[in-house]
Design a protein around this motif. Structure first.
Motif, short mmCIF file in Angstrom:
data_model
loop_
_atom_site.label_atom_id
_atom_site.label_comp_id
_atom_site.label_asym_id
_atom_site.label_seq_id
_atom_site.Cartn_x
_atom_site.Cartn_y
_atom_site.Cartn_z
N ARG A 142 57.01 10.67 -9.89
CA ARG A 142 56.40 11.16 -8.66
C ARG A 142 56.89 10.36 -7.45
O ARG A 142 57.21 10.92 -6.41
N ASP A 168 53.06 17.67 -5.62
CA ASP A 168 51.82 16.92 -5.81
C ASP A 168 50.85 17.72 -6.66
O ASP A 168 50.22 17.19 -7.58
N ALA A 189 52.12 17.74 -10.20
CA ALA A 189 51.91 16.43 -10.83
C ALA A 189 50.45 16.26 -11.24
O ALA A 189 50.16 15.74 -12.31
N ARG A 231 56.64 21.90 -12.47
CA ARG A 231 57.44 21.06 -11.56
C ARG A 231 58.90 21.52 -11.55
O ARG A 231 59.51 21.60 -10.50
#
Length: 102
Positions: free
Chosen positions: A16, A64, A67, A79
């Motif tokens: 991330r 985000d 994640a 993702r």
């Protein structure tokens, strides 16, 4: 197998953070490119920069969310889809800017 004493969630956090650094680098590169291209493209350079910045903001938001979903469900397929879709959009914006300059 993970080594003894190493947290399994650290790899996801490093990934991330790597994506955050990548998007920050892309934003800086876009700003420099817009500054350099301004004399040749005029306001098109600024428009492409604003569009690219909006796409990067959207990309970060989706990454985000992906994640957080991956943390909750341990699934990372969303993702990859976000990154692939964003790559296509950025390439199309670059192609449009190039065609507009010709």
């Amino acid at each position: 197998m993970s080594p003894v004493g190493q947290d399994a969630g650290v790899a996801a956090e490093r990934t991330r953070l790597a994506w955050a650094r990548t998007s920050l680098s892309l934003a800086a590169a876009m700003a420099v490119a817009a500054r350099v291209a301004l004399p040749w493209l005029g306001w098109w350079a600024l428009g492409v920069f604003v569009a690219g910045a909006a796409i990067l903001a959207w990309w970060n938001l989706l990454l985000d969310r992906a994640a957080r979903a991956a943390d909750a469900a341990q699934v990372g397929a969303g993702r990859a889809a976000v990154v692939a879709g964003t790559t296509v959009v950025i390439c199309l914006l670059g192609l449009t800017a190039r065609l507009a300059a010709a």
